[in-house]
Design a protein around this motif. Structure first.
Motif, PDB file in Angstrom:
ATOM      1  N   LEU A  17       0.866  -1.166   0.000  1.00  0.00           N
ATOM      2  CA  LEU A  17       0.000   0.000   0.000  1.00  0.00           C
ATOM      3  C   LEU A  17       0.904   1.217   0.000  1.00  0.00           C
ATOM      4  O   LEU A  17       1.847   1.297   0.788  1.00  0.00           O
ATOM      5  N   ARG A  18       0.645   2.160  -0.900  1.00  0.00           N
ATOM      6  CA  ARG A  18       1.479   3.357  -0.943  1.00  0.00           C
ATOM      7  C   ARG A  18       0.711   4.512  -1.541  1.00  0.00           C
ATOM      8  O   ARG A  18      -0.363   4.337  -2.098  1.00  0.00           O
ATOM      9  N   ARG A  19       1.286   5.695  -1.397  1.00  0.00           N
ATOM     10  CA  ARG A  19       0.749   6.906  -2.034  1.00  0.00           C
ATOM     11  C   ARG A  19       1.763   7.364  -3.059  1.00  0.00           C
ATOM     12  O   ARG A  19       2.915   7.630  -2.731  1.00  0.00           O
ATOM     13  N   VAL A  20       1.368   7.446  -4.309  1.00  0.00           N
ATOM     14  CA  VAL A  20       2.291   7.821  -5.376  1.00  0.00           C
ATOM     15  C   VAL A  20       2.253   9.303  -5.709  1.00  0.00           C
ATOM     16  O   VAL A  20       3.153   9.802  -6.373  1.00  0.00           O
ATOM     17  N   VAL A  21       1.213   9.992  -5.282  1.00  0.00           N
ATOM     18  CA  VAL A  21       1.152  11.451  -5.403  1.00  0.00           C
ATOM     19  C   VAL A  21       0.567  12.002  -4.114  1.00  0.00           C
ATOM     20  O   VAL A  21      -0.260  11.367  -3.480  1.00  0.00           O
ATOM     21  N   GLU A  22       1.046  13.161  -3.728  1.00  0.00           N
ATOM     22  CA  GLU A  22       0.482  13.844  -2.566  1.00  0.00           C
ATOM     23  C   GLU A  22      -0.579  14.805  -3.083  1.00  0.00           C
ATOM     24  O   GLU A  22      -0.263  15.829  -3.682  1.00  0.00           O
ATOM     25  N   CYS A  23      -1.816  14.426  -2.904  1.00  0.00           N
ATOM     26  CA  CYS A  23      -2.934  15.209  -3.413  1.00  0.00           C
ATOM     27  C   CYS A  23      -4.025  15.223  -2.351  1.00  0.00           C
ATOM     28  O   CYS A  23      -4.403  14.159  -1.859  1.00  0.00           O
ATOM     29  N   PRO A  24      -4.542  16.394  -2.004  1.00  0.00           N
ATOM     30  CA  PRO A  24      -5.557  16.458  -0.954  1.00  0.00           C
ATOM     31  C   PRO A  24      -6.969  16.097  -1.426  1.00  0.00           C
ATOM     32  O   PRO A  24      -7.886  16.018  -0.631  1.00  0.00           O
ATOM     33  N   VAL A  25      -7.133  15.832  -2.701  1.00  0.00           N
ATOM     34  CA  VAL A  25      -8.452  15.574  -3.263  1.00  0.00           C
ATOM     35  C   VAL A  25      -8.824  14.096  -3.106  1.00  0.00           C
ATOM     36  O   VAL A  25      -7.970  13.216  -3.192  1.00  0.00           O
ATOM     37  N   THR A  26     -10.091  13.848  -2.886  1.00  0.00           N
ATOM     38  CA  THR A  26     -10.586  12.490  -2.791  1.00  0.00           C
ATOM     39  C   THR A  26     -10.693  11.898  -4.197  1.00  0.00           C
ATOM     40  O   THR A  26     -11.089  12.574  -5.139  1.00  0.00           O
ATOM     41  N   ALA A  27     -10.347  10.641  -4.324  1.00  0.00           N
ATOM     42  CA  ALA A  27     -10.377   9.960  -5.617  1.00  0.00           C
ATOM     43  C   ALA A  27     -11.801   9.794  -6.126  1.00  0.00           C
ATOM     44  O   ALA A  27     -12.731   9.579  -5.356  1.00  0.00           O
ATOM     45  N   THR A  28     -11.934   9.892  -7.444  1.00  0.00           N
ATOM     46  CA  THR A  28     -13.208   9.619  -8.108  1.00  0.00           C
ATOM     47  C   THR A  28     -13.038   8.550  -9.185  1.00  0.00           C
ATOM     48  O   THR A  28     -14.009   8.134  -9.804  1.00  0.00           O
ATOM     49  N   VAL A  29     -11.781   8.141  -9.408  1.00  0.00           N
ATOM     50  CA  VAL A  29     -11.471   7.146 -10.427  1.00  0.00           C
ATOM     51  C   VAL A  29     -10.638   6.035  -9.783  1.00  0.00           C
ATOM     52  O   VAL A  29      -9.716   6.307  -9.025  1.00  0.00           O
ATOM     53  N   LEU A  30     -10.971   4.807 -10.111  1.00  0.00           N
ATOM     54  CA  LEU A  30     -10.183   3.650  -9.701  1.00  0.00           C
ATOM     55  C   LEU A  30      -9.545   3.089 -10.967  1.00  0.00           C
ATOM     56  O   LEU A  30     -10.244   2.589 -11.849  1.00  0.00           O
ATOM     57  N   ARG A  31      -8.213   3.243 -11.069  1.00  0.00           N
ATOM     58  CA  ARG A  31      -7.501   2.742 -12.254  1.00  0.00           C
ATOM     59  C   ARG A  31      -7.038   1.317 -11.988  1.00  0.00           C
ATOM     60  O   ARG A  31      -6.340   1.037 -11.030  1.00  0.00           O
ATOM     61  N   GLU A  32      -7.445   0.446 -12.878  1.00  0.00           N
ATOM     62  CA  GLU A  32      -7.079  -0.964 -12.815  1.00  0.00           C
ATOM     63  C   GLU A  32      -5.770  -1.151 -13.564  1.00  0.00           C
ATOM     64  O   GLU A  32      -5.660  -0.824 -14.739  1.00  0.00           O
ATOM     65  N   GLY A  33      -4.766  -1.652 -12.868  1.00  0.00           N
ATOM     66  CA  GLY A  33      -3.480  -1.897 -13.498  1.00  0.00           C
ATOM     67  C   GLY A  33      -3.538  -3.090 -14.436  1.00  0.00           C
ATOM     68  O   GLY A  33      -4.579  -3.737 -14.578  1.00  0.00           O
TER      69      GLY A  33
END
Length: 172
Positions: A17-33
């Motif tokens: 589990l990690r954070r790849v960008v520091e962004c204060p916004v809540t996600a609206t997209v789930l990208r499937e690798g």
């Protein structure tokens, strides 16, 4: 009924589990690798806000799915092995930052991380000799944890330590 995360992950155990960008916004997209090398499910799932979903469109995702905003932008659920995660870190930021290529070490991650540690320590020492602080200083303790974990054969912990180093590397 299984959640979309369970379905997309192929019901695999979470490997990182990690954070790849520091962004204060809540996600609206789930990208499937991309698909796992073996077995069902995606290699990773990334939660992104609208701006980062577009800004990180070069990520090799298989598909984007709407998300209800449960996770912060930049959160990645990683279902790959520790070795695969280490290689991903090397490809994305570790080798470009240090010049250390894992291929030169024949898959011996302890040797790779030892050399990375030497490169970072030398750069920190150079900055100190010039009377400057180095942002790389923050990475040395985590790199030591990664090296020790790799020496003990725990590549999952080594990859997790590098995930924290990645946060520091983003600012360089």
């Amino acid at each position: 009924m299984p959640s979309i995360v369970q379905e997309l992950s192929g019901h695999r155990d979470l490997g990182g589990l990690r954070r790849v960008v520091e962004c204060p916004v809540t996600a609206t997209v789930l990208r499937e690798g991309p698909a796992q090398d073996s077995g069902p499910g995606a290699a990773w799932l990334a939660y992104l806000c609208p701006a980062h979903a577009v800004g990180l469109d070069g990520w090799p995702g298989a598909a984007d799915h709407p998300d209800t905003g449960a996770m912060p932008c930049g959160t990645v659920l990683d279902y790959r092995s520790g070795e695969q995660q280490l290689q991903s870190h090397a490809d994305l930021w570790l080798t470009p930052l240090t010049g250390v290529d894992p291929a030169a070490y024949g898959g011996a991650w302890v040797d790779v991380l030892d050399q990375v540690d030497r490169v970072l320590a030398a750069r920190v020492d150079e900055a100190a000799a010039a009377g400057e602080d180095s942002p790389l200083q923050n990475m040395l303790a985590l790199m030591d944890v990664a090296r020790r974990a790799a020496a003990e054969g725990d590549l999952g912990v080594a990859a997790t330590s590098l995930a924290y180093c990645e946060t520091f590397a983003q600012g360089l």
